[in-house]
Motif scaffolding. Structure first.
Motif, PDB file in Angstrom:
ATOM      1  N   ARG A   1       0.842  -1.207   0.000  1.00 38.80           N
ATOM      2  CA  ARG A   1       0.000   0.000   0.000  1.00 38.80           C
ATOM      3  C   ARG A   1       0.876   1.257   0.000  1.00 38.80           C
ATOM      4  N   LYS A   2       0.637   2.130  -0.946  1.00 36.20           N
ATOM      5  CA  LYS A   2       1.366   3.401  -1.027  1.00 36.20           C
ATOM      6  C   LYS A   2       0.383   4.540  -1.274  1.00 36.20           C
ATOM      7  N   PRO A   3       0.516   5.662  -0.568  1.00 33.48           N
ATOM      8  CA  PRO A   3       1.458   5.895   0.525  1.00 33.48           C
ATOM      9  C   PRO A   3       1.036   5.133   1.781  1.00 33.48           C
ATOM     10  N   LEU A   4       1.941   5.000   2.706  1.00 35.37           N
ATOM     11  CA  LEU A   4       1.711   4.192   3.896  1.00 35.37           C
ATOM     12  C   LEU A   4       1.099   5.068   4.995  1.00 35.37           C
ATOM     13  N   TYR A   5      -0.189   5.369   4.852  1.00 35.72           N
ATOM     14  CA  TYR A   5      -0.853   6.198   5.857  1.00 35.72           C
ATOM     15  C   TYR A   5      -1.114   5.385   7.125  1.00 35.72           C
ATOM     16  N   PRO A   6      -0.864   5.950   8.302  1.00 36.39           N
ATOM     17  CA  PRO A   6      -1.154   5.253   9.558  1.00 36.39           C
ATOM     18  C   PRO A   6      -2.640   5.377   9.899  1.00 36.39           C
ATOM     19  N   MET A   7      -3.451   4.636   9.171  1.00 33.25           N
ATOM     20  CA  MET A   7      -4.910   4.738   9.259  1.00 33.25           C
ATOM     21  C   MET A   7      -5.475   3.453   9.855  1.00 33.25           C
ATOM     22  N   TYR A   8      -6.470   3.565  10.718  1.00 26.65           N
ATOM     23  CA  TYR A   8      -7.170   2.397  11.243  1.00 26.65           C
ATOM     24  C   TYR A   8      -8.252   1.975  10.261  1.00 26.65           C
ATOM     25  N   THR A   9      -8.662   0.718  10.339  1.00 31.03           N
ATOM     26  CA  THR A   9      -9.640   0.207   9.376  1.00 31.03           C
ATOM     27  C   THR A   9     -10.950   0.979   9.426  1.00 31.03           C
ATOM     28  N   PHE A  10     -11.383   1.369  10.621  1.00 34.48           N
ATOM     29  CA  PHE A  10     -12.674   2.042  10.753  1.00 34.48           C
ATOM     30  C   PHE A  10     -12.618   3.493  10.277  1.00 34.48           C
ATOM     31  N   GLU A  11     -11.422   3.983   9.978  1.00 26.13           N
ATOM     32  CA  GLU A  11     -11.287   5.347   9.467  1.00 26.13           C
ATOM     33  C   GLU A  11     -11.316   5.401   7.947  1.00 26.13           C
ATOM     34  N   ALA A  12     -11.219   4.261   7.299  1.00 29.47           N
ATOM     35  CA  ALA A  12     -11.093   4.229   5.839  1.00 29.47           C
ATOM     36  C   ALA A  12     -12.292   4.870   5.145  1.00 29.47           C
ATOM     37  N   GLY A  13     -13.513   4.602   5.657  1.00 31.08           N
ATOM     38  CA  GLY A  13     -14.698   5.163   5.030  1.00 31.08           C
ATOM     39  C   GLY A  13     -14.687   6.679   5.024  1.00 31.08           C
ATOM     40  N   HIS A  14     -14.255   7.268   6.113  1.00 32.55           N
ATOM     41  CA  HIS A  14     -14.176   8.724   6.186  1.00 32.55           C
ATOM     42  C   HIS A  14     -13.126   9.254   5.212  1.00 32.55           C
ATOM     43  N   MET A  15     -12.025   8.511   5.079  1.00 36.15           N
ATOM     44  CA  MET A  15     -10.980   8.932   4.135  1.00 36.15           C
ATOM     45  C   MET A  15     -11.510   8.911   2.693  1.00 36.15           C
ATOM     46  N   TYR A  16     -12.297   7.901   2.356  1.00 36.98           N
ATOM     47  CA  TYR A  16     -12.860   7.804   1.008  1.00 36.98           C
ATOM     48  C   TYR A  16     -13.783   8.986   0.707  1.00 36.98           C
ATOM     49  N   ARG A  17     -14.422   9.516   1.754  1.00 35.06           N
ATOM     50  CA  ARG A  17     -15.410  10.583   1.567  1.00 35.06           C
ATOM     51  C   ARG A  17     -14.897  11.951   1.998  1.00 35.06           C
ATOM     52  N   HIS A  18     -13.594  12.145   2.029  1.00 33.49           N
ATOM     53  CA  HIS A  18     -13.051  13.369   2.615  1.00 33.49           C
ATOM     54  C   HIS A  18     -13.431  14.635   1.835  1.00 33.49           C
ATOM     55  N   ARG A  19     -13.733  14.486   0.551  1.00 29.29           N
ATOM     56  CA  ARG A  19     -14.082  15.677  -0.241  1.00 29.29           C
ATOM     57  C   ARG A  19     -15.495  16.165   0.071  1.00 29.29           C
ATOM     58  N   VAL A  20     -16.371  15.295   0.531  1.00 29.35           N
ATOM     59  CA  VAL A  20     -17.786  15.671   0.681  1.00 29.35           C
ATOM     60  C   VAL A  20     -18.264  15.594   2.124  1.00 29.35           C
ATOM     61  N   SER A  21     -17.350  15.388   3.058  1.00 26.69           N
ATOM     62  CA  SER A  21     -17.748  15.221   4.444  1.00 26.69           C
ATOM     63  C   SER A  21     -16.785  15.963   5.362  1.00 26.69           C
TER      64      SER A  21
ATOM     65  N   MET B   1      -2.749  -1.244  11.029  1.00 28.94           N
ATOM     66  CA  MET B   1      -3.258  -2.416  10.316  1.00 28.94           C
ATOM     67  C   MET B   1      -2.313  -3.616  10.480  1.00 28.94           C
ATOM     68  N   GLY B   2      -2.121  -4.390   9.412  1.00 29.96           N
ATOM     69  CA  GLY B   2      -1.313  -5.602   9.522  1.00 29.96           C
ATOM     70  C   GLY B   2       0.124  -5.348   9.910  1.00 29.96           C
ATOM     71  N   MET B   3       0.645  -4.198   9.498  1.00 30.48           N
ATOM     72  CA  MET B   3       2.022  -3.857   9.850  1.00 30.48           C
ATOM     73  C   MET B   3       2.174  -3.657  11.355  1.00 30.48           C
ATOM     74  N   SER B   4       1.177  -3.060  11.988  1.00 31.20           N
ATOM     75  CA  SER B   4       1.210  -2.884  13.444  1.00 31.20           C
ATOM     76  C   SER B   4       1.108  -4.229  14.142  1.00 31.20           C
ATOM     77  N   LEU B   5       0.208  -5.087  13.652  1.00 32.16           N
ATOM     78  CA  LEU B   5       0.017  -6.394  14.272  1.00 32.16           C
ATOM     79  C   LEU B   5       1.315  -7.191  14.270  1.00 32.16           C
ATOM     80  N   VAL B   6       1.954  -7.299  13.118  1.00 34.26           N
ATOM     81  CA  VAL B   6       3.211  -8.027  13.014  1.00 34.26           C
ATOM     82  C   VAL B   6       4.323  -7.306  13.772  1.00 34.26           C
ATOM     83  N   GLY B   7       4.382  -5.994  13.615  1.00 31.10           N
ATOM     84  CA  GLY B   7       5.447  -5.230  14.274  1.00 31.10           C
ATOM     85  C   GLY B   7       5.423  -5.382  15.779  1.00 31.10           C
ATOM     86  N   GLN B   8       4.247  -5.257  16.369  1.00 33.34           N
ATOM     87  CA  GLN B   8       4.139  -5.389  17.820  1.00 33.34           C
ATOM     88  C   GLN B   8       4.485  -6.804  18.286  1.00 33.34           C
ATOM     89  N   LEU B   9       3.977  -7.814  17.577  1.00 29.19           N
ATOM     90  CA  LEU B   9       4.256  -9.195  17.965  1.00 29.19           C
ATOM     91  C   LEU B   9       5.737  -9.526  17.802  1.00 29.19           C
TER      92      LEU B   9
END
Length: 583
Positions: free
Chosen positions: A184-204, A232-240
């Motif tokens: 995934r590029k760019p590597l935004y530090p975004m949580y899964t539940f924030e993705a919907g808001h990111m998709y709609r950032h122009r109209v919300s 996301m997955g990078m945090s899961l693996v990184g922390q473990l």
């Protein structure tokens, strides 16, 4: 599908190129593990860390030079009911979760989704989460992310999914270079539940604020402090991985499983190839297979899934070749669900490169049709159910693969699309054939080889339904799950908007997956079993190396990783208890 013994395609398909180098973290000849863990994704690292907490001596082996497997590519979510991570105003219970699993999964019962295994999952999931939390793992509730069937009894509109909190990869030190990086590029530090808001950032306003927080404050403030923030997955693996490093757990990369070593019916270790040499690793307490599935093994997939599976556009890591599963079959392990995968609709360009699609198809001003121009599915529904319905439509009509996503300029002006910011279709997306652009629906249909009359008729009918906010054909927008991926600005129906503003855009859609979900059949202790139900002593399988407790369903975000980490925890516990009983 239930298979016992060696898969007919396995011998020909598990031989693939492996590269070796002298770059190593420790000398395998000096290691004497009592527990061998094959694979290095989140499940493998969890198994190793839990085994170490029981004073066992685990060894993790990974055939690639990189650690993390497909987990690093994933959203990193875990579906764990009653985890204790969600806020107090989102109560949950064992009985509610069991009811939900039975009402969804048991419509198509499998051995892997037995009552005993569902009980083990629900009982141990929260314990696994609590154990890792006590050791320093930081969790984040996937706020507002609903179960995939929230209207089914036992389902929750607030969801049960959790994920790792933001993690600084630089904490790994020299190990940072060994972790697999997400594409995934760019590597935004975004949580899964924030993705919907990111998709709609122009109209919300909320979307704009979320984008500012994620791409602005969260990313750049951390970078200014010299950190490399990941989620996301990078945090899961990184922390473990960080926890495993702190406990001194041995991890060997470029170490490939060749076969399991079995003595008097008990798995006692494995023969591996390491640094170009074949070696035997003894592991008298047990071997845990956590090396993923066989999504990249085309021949194996064709044998058990036919052409549709063989041609699926998988998003797994290149090493997902089925080595662990075929090694287990060689020693008599039964398998199940080999014809299944964690399916999802995927857009493809002219080179065959896949682009996972989720929000795009759920947002207003879009539809999906077959080559006759007809809709055949609720476009916003859960991705595995979507592909099951696509397969059924293909079988019934001979049409559906490929399907086509159609959208107008209202969609393009408002939302993120395949990584492109709102506005015009990027020239690269047109050049590579990912999207086709046309001034009229007739022209678009001709470019995509869709029946013109059928598409125009479908659009007319869809636009009538969008005007009143009710999809009479497929109930798109009825479920809170659909609505989560839609646009709240459309009050009548978050998921419906007419296809009317030129230019129009279309893209070819094919079956894709996040990995296969069939593998070694296991019991409630994650022990590999034979076709007669007896266990293979010393052998365990978890994650996509095993047949999932989710059966043929995908019931919530993290239905792959939730059971994977839980049964990794269960397997390590069982090995430790077995050792204790032997004393």
């Amino acid at each position: 599908m239930f298979i016992s013994g060696r898969h007919p395609a396995a011998t020909a398909t598990v031989r693939f190129h492996r590269s070796f180098s002298s770059s190593r973290i420790s000398n395998i000849n000096r290691l004497h593990p009592d527990t061998l863990i094959v694979g290095s994704g989140a499940a493998a690292l969890t198994a190793a860390f839990r085994a170490k907490s029981h004073n066992l001596n685990p060894l993790v082996i990974e055939k690639s030079p990189l650690i993390g497997g497909t987990t690093c590519y994933s959203g990193g979510g875990l579906w764990i009911p009653n985890s204790g991570v969600h806020p107090a105003d989102s109560p949950d219970s064992f009985s509610e979760a069991m009811k939900y699993m039975q009402n969804t999964i048991d419509k198509h019962p499998t051995k892997s989704s037995s009552l005993a295994r569902k009980y083990a999952f629900l009982e141990n999931g929260p314990k696994m989460v609590d154990f890792l939390s006590q050791q320093g793992f930081q969790w984040q509730a996937s706020v507002g992310y609903p179960d995939y069937y929230p209207l089914v009894e036992g389902g929750k509109t607030t969801g049960r999914s959790i994920e790792g909190r933001l993690f600084d990869l630089k904490k790994l030190g020299e190990w940072q270079s060994k972790i697999r990086m997400t594409p995934r590029k760019p590597l935004y530090p975004m949580y899964t539940f924030e993705a919907g808001h990111m998709y709609r950032h122009r109209v919300s306003i909320k979307g704009l604020m979320t984008a500012a927080k994620v791409a602005g404050w969260r990313m750049w403030s951390n970078k200014l402090l010299g950190r490399l923030p990941v989620t996301m997955g990078m945090s899961l693996v990184g922390q473990l991985l960080h926890l495993c490093i702190q406990r001194g757990i041995s991890i060997e990369t470029q170490c490939s499983l060749k076969e399991l070593v079995i003595t008097d019916g008990t798995v006692m270790g494995a023969r591996v190839t390491h640094d170009g040499e074949e070696k035997i690793i003894e592991a008298k307490q047990g071997v845990i297979l956590a090396a993923g599935g066989f999504a990249r093994n085309r021949d194996m997939r064709k044998c058990v899934q036919g052409d549709l599976g063989a041609n699926a556009k998988t998003l797994t890591s290149p090493e997902d070749q089925g080595d662990a599963i075929t090694a287990a079959m060689d020693v008599g392990a039964a398998t199940e669900l080999m014809d299944e995968a964690w399916w999802g609709p995927t857009l493809v360009d002219s080179t065959g490169k896949p682009y996972w699609t989720q929000f795009e198809r759920a947002l207003p001003h879009s539809i999906i049709v077959d080559e006759s121009g007809n809709r055949f599915v609720n476009e916003a529904e859960a991705y595995t159910r979507f592909i099951h319905n696509l397969f059924a439509h293909q079988k019934k009509t001979g049409r559906g693969v490929p399907a086509f996503m159609i959208l107008d300029s209202n969609h393009r002006d408002r939302y993120v699309l395949s990584g492109m910011m709102p506005g015009n279709i990027a020239q690269w997306a047109l050049d590579c054939g990912l999207y086709v652009k046309a001034d009229t629906l007739e022209e678009l249909a001709q470019k995509l080889d869709i029946e013109v009359k059928g598409l125009k008729s479908t659009v007319r009918q869809f636009n009538k339904m969008a005007a009143i906010g009710v999809d009479d054909e497929f109930e798109r927008g009825r479920s809170p799950y659909d609505q989560f991926f839609g646009d709240p600005g459309y009050k009548a129906n978050h998921n419906l908007g007419p296809i009317e503003k030129p230019p129009f855009h279309g893209a070819k859609l094919l079956p894709g997956d996040l990995g296969t979900k069939g593998g070694v059949l296991t019991d409630e202790f994650a022990r590999a079993v034979k076709s007669d139900g007896s266990d293979i002593r010393g052998l365990y399988a978890v994650g996509n190396s095993s047949a999932t407790v989710m059966g043929r369903e995908y019931i919530g975000a993290g239905s792959t990783l939730g059971p994977a980490l839980t049964f990794a925890y269960v397997a390590a516990n069982h090995i430790a208890q077995k050792e204790e009983r032997a004393k």
